[in-house]
Design a protein around this motif. Sequence first.
Motif, PDB file in Angstrom:
ATOM      1  N   ILE A  91       0.362  -0.939   0.188  1.00  6.76           N
ATOM      2  CA  ILE A  91      -0.113  -0.520  -0.001  1.00  6.76           C
ATOM      3  C   ILE A  91       0.756   1.238  -0.132  1.00  6.76           C
ATOM      4  CG2 ILE A  91      -0.984   1.496   1.289  1.00  6.76           C
ATOM      5  CD1 ILE A  91      -2.524  -1.849   2.307  1.00  6.76           C
ATOM      6  N   ILE A  92       1.495   1.247   0.906  1.00 10.45           N
ATOM      7  CA  ILE A  92       2.875   2.707   1.145  1.00 10.45           C
ATOM      8  C   ILE A  92       3.505   3.065  -0.046  1.00 10.45           C
ATOM      9  CG2 ILE A  92       5.076   3.410   2.280  1.00 10.45           C
ATOM     10  CD1 ILE A  92       4.177   2.205   4.802  1.00 10.45           C
ATOM     11  N   PHE A  93       4.010   1.451  -0.671  1.00 11.80           N
ATOM     12  CA  PHE A  93       4.534   1.955  -2.506  1.00 11.80           C
ATOM     13  C   PHE A  93       3.746   2.130  -3.610  1.00 11.80           C
ATOM     14  CE2 PHE A  93       5.880  -0.213  -6.422  1.00 11.80           C
ATOM     15  CZ  PHE A  93       6.671   0.419  -6.788  1.00 11.80           C
ATOM     16  N   SER A  94       2.574   1.678  -3.689  1.00 17.34           N
ATOM     17  CA  SER A  94       1.841   2.120  -4.931  1.00 17.34           C
ATOM     18  C   SER A  94       1.003   3.159  -4.309  1.00 17.34           C
ATOM     19  CB  SER A  94       0.466   0.554  -4.330  1.00 17.34           C
ATOM     20  OG  SER A  94      -0.308   1.370  -3.768  1.00 17.34           O
ATOM     21  N   THR A  95       1.014   4.209  -2.890  1.00 18.20           N
ATOM     22  CA  THR A  95       0.825   5.109  -2.356  1.00 18.20           C
ATOM     23  C   THR A  95       1.611   6.451  -3.466  1.00 18.20           C
ATOM     24  OG1 THR A  95      -0.330   4.444  -0.864  1.00 18.20           O
ATOM     25  CG2 THR A  95      -0.106   6.563  -0.374  1.00 18.20           C
ATOM     26  N   ALA A  96       2.938   5.454  -2.912  1.00 19.84           N
ATOM     27  CA  ALA A  96       3.941   6.351  -3.102  1.00 19.84           C
ATOM     28  C   ALA A  96       4.647   6.809  -4.783  1.00 19.84           C
ATOM     29  CB  ALA A  96       6.186   6.196  -2.625  1.00 19.84           C
ATOM     30  N   LEU A  97       4.301   5.926  -5.233  1.00 23.54           N
ATOM     31  CA  LEU A  97       4.300   5.141  -6.932  1.00 23.54           C
ATOM     32  C   LEU A  97       3.576   6.299  -8.012  1.00 23.54           C
ATOM     33  CD1 LEU A  97       5.446   4.476  -9.454  1.00 23.54           C
ATOM     34  CD2 LEU A  97       4.569   2.146  -9.125  1.00 23.54           C
ATOM     35  N   THR A  98       2.137   6.131  -7.063  1.00 24.50           N
ATOM     36  CA  THR A  98       0.828   7.029  -7.021  1.00 24.50           C
ATOM     37  C   THR A  98       1.333   8.286  -7.552  1.00 24.50           C
ATOM     38  OG1 THR A  98      -0.732   5.295  -7.203  1.00 24.50           O
ATOM     39  CG2 THR A  98      -1.371   7.645  -7.559  1.00 24.50           C
ATOM     40  N   SER A  99       1.796   8.379  -6.480  1.00 19.04           N
ATOM     41  CA  SER A  99       1.886  10.503  -5.717  1.00 19.04           C
ATOM     42  C   SER A  99       3.306  10.981  -7.066  1.00 19.04           C
ATOM     43  CB  SER A  99       3.340  10.438  -4.597  1.00 19.04           C
ATOM     44  OG  SER A  99       1.589  10.489  -3.285  1.00 19.04           O
ATOM     45  N   SER A 100       4.513   9.795  -7.174  1.00 17.56           N
ATOM     46  CA  SER A 100       5.587  10.247  -7.881  1.00 17.56           C
ATOM     47  C   SER A 100       4.612  10.722  -9.234  1.00 17.56           C
ATOM     48  CB  SER A 100       6.491   9.882  -8.027  1.00 17.56           C
ATOM     49  OG  SER A 100       6.958   8.826  -6.577  1.00 17.56           O
ATOM     50  N   ILE A 101       3.849   9.662  -9.861  1.00 15.37           N
ATOM     51  CA  ILE A 101       3.717  10.249 -11.168  1.00 15.37           C
ATOM     52  C   ILE A 101       2.562  11.585 -10.873  1.00 15.37           C
ATOM     53  CG2 ILE A 101       1.536   8.911 -12.458  1.00 15.37           C
ATOM     54  CD1 ILE A 101       2.756   5.742 -12.187  1.00 15.37           C
ATOM     55  N   ALA A 102       1.898  11.554 -10.305  1.00 17.28           N
ATOM     56  CA  ALA A 102       1.043  12.570 -10.478  1.00 17.28           C
ATOM     57  C   ALA A 102       1.814  13.951 -10.022  1.00 17.28           C
ATOM     58  CB  ALA A 102      -0.231  12.510  -9.098  1.00 17.28           C
ATOM     59  N   ILE A 103       2.720  13.679  -9.707  1.00 13.79           N
ATOM     60  CA  ILE A 103       3.665  15.011  -9.723  1.00 13.79           C
ATOM     61  C   ILE A 103       4.087  15.462 -10.915  1.00 13.79           C
ATOM     62  CG2 ILE A 103       6.168  15.823  -8.539  1.00 13.79           C
ATOM     63  CD1 ILE A 103       4.778  14.637  -5.817  1.00 13.79           C
ATOM     64  N   GLU A 104       4.363  13.705 -11.497  1.00 10.50           N
ATOM     65  CA  GLU A 104       5.378  14.406 -13.006  1.00 10.50           C
ATOM     66  C   GLU A 104       4.074  14.985 -13.670  1.00 10.50           C
ATOM     67  OE1 GLU A 104       8.530  13.656 -14.422  1.00 10.50           O
ATOM     68  OE2 GLU A 104       9.270  12.944 -11.960  1.00 10.50           O
ATOM     69  N   ALA A 105       3.258  14.869 -13.552  1.00  8.80           N
ATOM     70  CA  ALA A 105       1.520  14.862 -14.768  1.00  8.80           C
ATOM     71  C   ALA A 105       1.348  16.274 -14.205  1.00  8.80           C
ATOM     72  CB  ALA A 105       0.842  13.813 -14.529  1.00  8.80           C
ATOM     73  N   LEU A 106       0.969  16.641 -12.999  1.00 11.07           N
ATOM     74  CA  LEU A 106       1.812  17.914 -12.630  1.00 11.07           C
ATOM     75  C   LEU A 106       2.693  19.204 -13.660  1.00 11.07           C
ATOM     76  CD1 LEU A 106      -0.003  17.805  -9.004  1.00 11.07           C
ATOM     77  CD2 LEU A 106      -1.023  18.191 -10.838  1.00 11.07           C
ATOM     78  N   ALA A 107       4.031  18.770 -13.033  1.00  6.01           N
ATOM     79  CA  ALA A 107       4.738  19.454 -13.448  1.00  6.01           C
ATOM     80  C   ALA A 107       4.841  19.532 -14.852  1.00  6.01           C
ATOM     81  CB  ALA A 107       6.364  18.237 -13.092  1.00  6.01           C
ATOM     82  N   SER A 108       4.205  18.586 -15.904  1.00  5.67           N
ATOM     83  CA  SER A 108       3.974  18.366 -17.195  1.00  5.67           C
ATOM     84  C   SER A 108       3.427  19.589 -17.673  1.00  5.67           C
ATOM     85  CB  SER A 108       4.193  17.520 -17.758  1.00  5.67           C
ATOM     86  OG  SER A 108       3.483  17.052 -18.985  1.00  5.67           O
ATOM     87  N   VAL A 109       1.961  19.673 -16.817  1.00  2.32           N
ATOM     88  CA  VAL A 109       0.481  20.179 -16.936  1.00  2.32           C
ATOM     89  C   VAL A 109       1.118  22.608 -16.576  1.00  2.32           C
ATOM     90  CG1 VAL A 109      -1.705  20.570 -16.383  1.00  2.32           C
ATOM     91  CG2 VAL A 109      -1.071  18.898 -17.061  1.00  2.32           C
ATOM     92  N   PHE A 110       1.477  22.400 -15.628  1.00  3.98           N
ATOM     93  CA  PHE A 110       1.909  23.227 -14.985  1.00  3.98           C
ATOM     94  C   PHE A 110       3.012  23.854 -15.531  1.00  3.98           C
ATOM     95  CE2 PHE A 110      -1.384  22.544 -11.802  1.00  3.98           C
ATOM     96  CZ  PHE A 110      -2.014  23.048 -12.084  1.00  3.98           C
ATOM     97  N   GLY A 111       3.918  22.590 -16.094  1.00  2.00           N
ATOM     98  CA  GLY A 111       5.584  23.074 -17.096  1.00  2.00           C
ATOM     99  C   GLY A 111       6.124  24.109 -15.770  1.00  2.00           C
ATOM    100  N   LYS A 112       6.657  23.187 -14.604  1.00  2.00           N
ATOM    101  CA  LYS A 112       7.645  23.212 -13.721  1.00  2.00           C
ATOM    102  C   LYS A 112       7.975  21.899 -12.820  1.00  2.00           C
ATOM    103  CE  LYS A 112       4.330  26.575 -11.092  1.00  2.00           C
ATOM    104  NZ  LYS A 112       3.276  26.433  -9.454  1.00  2.00           N
ATOM    105  N   SER A 113       9.003  21.975 -12.661  1.00  2.00           N
ATOM    106  CA  SER A 113      10.047  20.913 -11.979  1.00  2.00           C
ATOM    107  C   SER A 113       9.142  20.606 -11.561  1.00  2.00           C
ATOM    108  CB  SER A 113      11.257  21.109 -11.965  1.00  2.00           C
ATOM    109  OG  SER A 113      10.894  21.878 -10.027  1.00  2.00           O
TER     110      SER A 113
END
Length: 151
Positions: free
Chosen positions: A89-111
Amino acid sequence: MHNTFTYRHSDLPTFRPEIKAEIIAVGLHVDDLILKSQGNYRELEELAETLDNCLSTCELNLKSIQIIPDNSLQPHISMRDLPMEEKQIIFSTALTSSIAIEALASVFGKSPQQIASELAEKTQEFSATVTAGKINAVIEELLQVWRKEPS
């Protein structure tokens, strides 16, 4: 799944008589096999390998049990001590968070680091109002969902 166990010395489970009887029976059976196999290298080698595997498994299980003195403080428990389903559960939550952060960074043009920093600030604000009861309720809910549909 391999579990870990922690016991106070006085809380160790009792040695069940039926298990003691089975252990004695295993010992007698092994003694009988050794006598029957005397002089037969291949049989004794196979028996030794089987017993070695059993001993290794038993020792691995023994290492998963932590015994603490009755008068000691609560033991330090880390993520390594959690059952596998909780680690997943911890791993899948961390992985989901990482993917979401990457997606948000792409959408908002931030690192991704900028997004993670901003999310950390928001999390701090939100965490100030969260109670232990709320945390336990969410964890229990996650575990129930996970048990129904493990990935």
